[in-house]
Design an enzyme around this catalytic site. Structure first.
Site, mmCIF file in Angstrom:
data_model
loop_
_atom_site.group_PDB
_atom_site.id
_atom_site.type_symbol
_atom_site.label_atom_id
_atom_site.label_comp_id
_atom_site.label_asym_id
_atom_site.label_seq_id
_atom_site.Cartn_x
_atom_site.Cartn_y
_atom_site.Cartn_z
ATOM 1 C CG ASP A 186 -2.248 0.858 0.972
ATOM 2 O OD1 ASP A 186 -2.846 1.053 1.871
ATOM 3 O OD2 ASP A 186 -2.287 1.234 -0.175
ATOM 4 C CE LYS A 198 -6.372 2.204 0.172
ATOM 5 N NZ LYS A 198 -5.042 2.327 -0.542
ATOM 6 C CE LYS A 225 -5.368 11.547 -0.069
ATOM 7 N NZ LYS A 225 -4.166 10.770 0.089
ATOM 8 C CE LYS A 267 -2.337 4.661 2.717
ATOM 9 N NZ LYS A 267 -2.285 4.298 1.413
HETATM 10 N N1 LIG Z 1 -2.599 8.131 -4.010
HETATM 11 C C1 LIG Z 1 -2.910 6.656 -4.417
HETATM 12 O O1 LIG Z 1 -3.560 7.047 -5.474
HETATM 13 C C2 LIG Z 1 -2.859 5.771 -3.519
HETATM 14 C C3 LIG Z 1 -2.257 5.761 -2.614
HETATM 15 C C4 LIG Z 1 -2.061 4.377 -1.753
HETATM 16 C C5 LIG Z 1 -2.634 3.447 -2.644
HETATM 17 N N2 LIG Z 1 -3.262 3.473 -3.696
HETATM 18 C C6 LIG Z 1 -3.647 2.127 -4.265
HETATM 19 O O2 LIG Z 1 -3.290 2.035 -5.544
HETATM 20 C C7 LIG Z 1 -4.253 1.450 -6.399
HETATM 21 C C8 LIG Z 1 -4.702 1.985 -7.820
HETATM 22 O O3 LIG Z 1 -4.984 3.565 -7.421
HETATM 23 P P1 LIG Z 1 -5.607 4.223 -8.348
HETATM 24 O O4 LIG Z 1 -6.143 5.746 -7.927
HETATM 25 O O5 LIG Z 1 -4.704 4.241 -9.721
HETATM 26 O O6 LIG Z 1 -7.117 3.237 -8.840
HETATM 27 P P2 LIG Z 1 -7.558 3.197 -10.051
HETATM 28 O O7 LIG Z 1 -9.045 2.380 -10.067
HETATM 29 O O8 LIG Z 1 -7.884 4.220 -11.045
HETATM 30 O O9 LIG Z 1 -6.674 2.102 -11.072
HETATM 31 C C9 LIG Z 1 -6.838 0.762 -10.811
HETATM 32 C C10 LIG Z 1 -6.852 0.121 -12.004
HETATM 33 O O10 LIG Z 1 -6.531 -1.526 -11.782
HETATM 34 C C11 LIG Z 1 -7.463 -1.866 -12.804
HETATM 35 N N3 LIG Z 1 -7.570 -3.510 -12.304
HETATM 36 C C12 LIG Z 1 -8.531 -3.833 -11.400
HETATM 37 N N4 LIG Z 1 -8.183 -5.121 -11.031
HETATM 38 C C13 LIG Z 1 -7.234 -5.539 -11.965
HETATM 39 C C14 LIG Z 1 -6.721 -6.802 -12.152
HETATM 40 N N5 LIG Z 1 -7.198 -7.816 -11.547
HETATM 41 N N6 LIG Z 1 -5.883 -7.011 -13.165
HETATM 42 C C15 LIG Z 1 -5.274 -5.772 -13.674
HETATM 43 N N7 LIG Z 1 -5.997 -4.556 -13.774
HETATM 44 C C16 LIG Z 1 -6.744 -4.395 -12.623
HETATM 45 C C17 LIG Z 1 -8.581 -1.021 -13.143
HETATM 46 O O11 LIG Z 1 -9.486 -1.466 -14.303
HETATM 47 C C18 LIG Z 1 -8.159 0.197 -12.950
HETATM 48 O O12 LIG Z 1 -7.841 0.548 -14.151
HETATM 49 C C19 LIG Z 1 -5.553 1.258 -5.441
HETATM 50 O O13 LIG Z 1 -5.423 -0.097 -4.846
HETATM 51 C C20 LIG Z 1 -5.388 2.040 -4.397
HETATM 52 O O14 LIG Z 1 -5.821 1.844 -3.279
HETATM 53 C C21 LIG Z 1 -3.565 4.509 -4.276
HETATM 54 O O1 LIG Z 2 -1.934 7.328 1.268
HETATM 55 P P1 LIG Z 2 -2.980 7.988 2.015
HETATM 56 O O2 LIG Z 2 -3.454 9.350 1.714
HETATM 57 O O3 LIG Z 2 -3.169 7.791 3.676
HETATM 58 O O4 LIG Z 2 -4.502 7.211 1.736
HETATM 59 C C1 LIG Z 2 -5.108 7.084 0.670
HETATM 60 C C2 LIG Z 2 -6.451 7.031 1.095
HETATM 61 O O5 LIG Z 2 -6.846 8.412 1.793
HETATM 62 C C3 LIG Z 2 -7.403 7.106 -0.082
HETATM 63 O O6 LIG Z 2 -8.872 7.257 0.459
HETATM 64 C C4 LIG Z 2 -7.231 6.070 -1.034
HETATM 65 O O7 LIG Z 2 -8.059 6.195 -2.106
HETATM 66 C C5 LIG Z 2 -5.851 6.020 -1.462
HETATM 67 O O8 LIG Z 2 -5.659 4.863 -2.079
HETATM 68 C C6 LIG Z 2 -4.764 6.244 -0.315
HETATM 69 O O9 LIG Z 2 -4.584 4.914 0.017
#
Ligand SMILES: NC(=O)c1ccc[n+]([C@@H]2O[C@H](COP(=O)([O-])OP(=O)(O)OC[C@H]3O[C@@H](n4cnc5c(N)ncnc54)[C@H](O)[C@@H]3O)[C@@H](O)[C@H]2O)c1
Ligand SMILES: O=P([O-])([O-])O[C@@H]1[C@@H](O)[C@H](O)[C@@H](O)[C@H](O)[C@@H]1O
Length: 538
Positions: free
Chosen positions: A308, A357, A398, A473
């Protein structure tokens, strides 16, 4: 410092060169003899006994930076498309107009590209000048997505980047198409099913076989020397750990062959990566690395990292709580609320995915709280509440609101309230880059032990890369290792391991030379610069 050929956002790149009889630079490796000093703590009745322990290692780091591929699971997502756009924008030195004026491509938020480290004499150098590292613009990208939309469409769908920038990238990114994904309904939220139009058909075994073919084809077609796979797809529910199913490597492989329902897609990608000899990193909170997966990586001497991405609200929490507790102030209540409107938020609006999460966002204070038995009784923790709401209108922007209420002296209270708004993907994308580049560097490091009998055989680092904790995280660490969440301890770990690879002692910030009445050793070179920064000719 040596000058090397940098290819992005500066004409020249520099590398630190250490002058020491303990460090040698030959054609193949940088070799450093390093004395690692720790303290063993024991108790004798009421006495706590601290015994200094010195262990001699030898680090070797291959100097050749390999042609490196990065495969993103979830390539068509907000993070995946944003990272792709960022790398191309930097590669092509793009600029674009906005209402605030002209913006230029950069990689702010990446510690390998935009942070400096103290070298000595209060001189600061770029972190990536300590050891040879991949130039981000040399990375070859590929990946998978359950949505077949090309990367230009995905960038547009993400609504993260200014239109004037997007327009300059459409032609190149429209040619990038995610590979069909390994998808099994029930692990990500059911609201994601509307995106599904690009999947591998068949059972779990055939999915692993196809994913392995994809990795091998990508590697061969781009003449790559190494490939790193990073999950930036949606958060899955936790998988149950079951004896005889996913508790050992052999049972996990057998469960995949048997198409067992508890084996998650993310674990299929991890297994495929391990079997192809690739590092696999989990950017989401689910427990991809079931015990059998970790054992498989150890058997194949491949690397794992995660979990994460630590990008915003939690990253700040791992600083604020560290500050409070180390100042002897007692956080008693921590409430972290955020809302966002991107697809990740939509996926997290399902209770099972939110629970994954919530766990990763809640455990981040445990090490800091556990470090101070003056403030906290054994087992005592602050009240800690995590709330995430999905509000489509705000998109990737966010909004995080936190309240930290702490006990101070004589029954007083200190309440800190934080409002933190950001494009979530613009904070996560640089972390994905750092995870890939630090992991790739780890692939080139080996360590031997030196003692009176000589120098042992060089060994790679342990499979679970705890050095990646800064970007995560819920850090994955080797069995028996402590989990560290305090952000600046995590950053110091990266810096000091890289310093050890070039034979330099850890940064200790003591500045003892300015406290005592004795000059430094005679051979200390005069400060390289009066103002603490060497101009790197950017
Ligand atoms: N700041 C952030 O954006 C942040 C921080 C921490 C964690 N994350 C984690 O990162 C991940 C992606 O975040 P995001 O904002 O890009 O989300 P998003 O939904 O825009 O992108 C995720 C992508 O994964 C694809 N997907 C889902 N299942 C799949 C599979 N089995 N195989 C291949 N592709 C698949 C979806 O179609 C989508 O395009 C999430 O799990 C989120 O919790 C994001
Ligand atoms: O990294 P961070 O800002 O603590 O946590 C974020 C969450 O607040 C948000 O809701 C989630 O969509 C992101 O994936 C990310 O995990």
């Amino acid at each position: 410092m040596e000058q090397t050929n940098g290819t992005h956002n500066s004409s020249r790149k520099y590398l630190v060169r250490v002058q020491s009889d303990k460090v040698t630079y030959n054609n193949d490796v940088i070799q450093a003899d390093y004395e690692y000093q720790t303290t063993r703590v024991t108790t004798q009745g009421e006495t706590i006994v601290a015994t200094p322990v010195s262990t001699n290692y030898q680090f070797q780091t291959k100097r050749h930076v390999p042609r490196t591929g990065l495969m993103l699971v979830g390539w068509g997502g907000n993070n995946g498309s944003t990272l792709t756009a960022a790398l191309l924008a930097n590669k092509h030195h793009l600029s674009w107009n906005t209402k605030e004026g002209v913006k230029d491509a950069n990689l702010f938020g990446s510690i390998t590209q935009s942070s400096t480290v103290p070298l000595g004499d209060e001189v600061y150098v770029p972190l990536n000048s300590l050891l040879p590292m991949v130039d981000p613009c040399d990375l070859e990208l590929d990946g998978w997505d359950i949505s077949g939309l090309d990367l230009a469409g995905a960038m547009n769908r993400a609504k993260v980047l200014e239109w004037q920038l997007q327009q300059q990238l459409v032609q190149e990114m429209s040619k990038m198409k995610p590979r069909p994904a390994a998808h099994i309904p029930g692990f990500v939220a059911s609201n994601q099913e509307t995106r599904v139009d690009n999947v591998i058909t068949g059972n779990r075994q055939s999915m692993v076989e196809q994913l392995r073919k994809d990795i091998a084809e990508f590697k061969a077609s781009r003449q790559l020397e190494t490939v790193i796979v990073i999950w930036t797809a949606n958060t899955e529910r936790f998988a149950e750990i079951r004896e005889g199913v996913n508790d050992t490597a052999a049972n996990l492989l057998a469960a995949i062959r048997a198409n067992h329902s508890e084996i998650a897609p993310s674990t299929l990608y991890a297994v495929a990566s391990i079997l192809e000899g690739c590092t696999y990193i989990n950017g989401s909170p689910q427990n991809t690395f079931v015990p059998g997966c970790v054992e498989l990586a150890e058997k194949h001497s491949t690397f794992l990292g995660g979990d994460d991405f630590k990008s915003g609200q939690t990253k700040l929490k791992s600083v604020l709580v560290d500050f409070l507790v180390s100042a002897g102030i007692k956080p008693a209540s921590i409430v972290s609320y955020n809302h966002l409107g991107n697809n990740d938020g939509k996926n997290l609006s399902d209770p099972m995915q939110f629970r994954s999460k919530e766990i990763s966002k809640s455990n981040v204070v445990d090490d800091m709280v556990g470090s101070n038995h003056i403030l906290y009784q054994p087992g005592e923790k602050p009240d800690h509440c995590v709330v995430i709401k999905y509000v489509p209108y705000v998109g990737d922007s966010k909004r995080a609101m936190d309240e930290y209420m702490s006990e101070i002296m004589l029954g007083g209270h200190n309440t800190i309230v934080v409002h933190n708004t950001c494009e979530d993907s613009l904070l996560a994308a640089p972390l994905i880059l750092d995870l890939a580049l630090v992991a790739e560097l780890c692939e080139r490091i080996t360590v031997a032990k030196r003692d009176a009998s000589g120098t042992s055989e060089h060994q790679p680092l342990r499979s679970v890369l705890s050095i990646l904790s800064y970007m995560c995280k819920a850090p994955q660490v080797p069995k028996g290792a402590p989990v560290v969440n305090a952000l600046f301890k995590q950053k110091a770990c990266i810096e000091n391991v890289l310093r050890a690879c070039i034979g330099l002692a850890p940064s200790n910030h003591m500045l003892l030379e300015h406290m005592v009445r004795f000059p430094l050793a005679k051979d200390a070179a005069k400060s390289a610069s009066s103002n603490g920064c060497i101009s790197l000719g950017h």
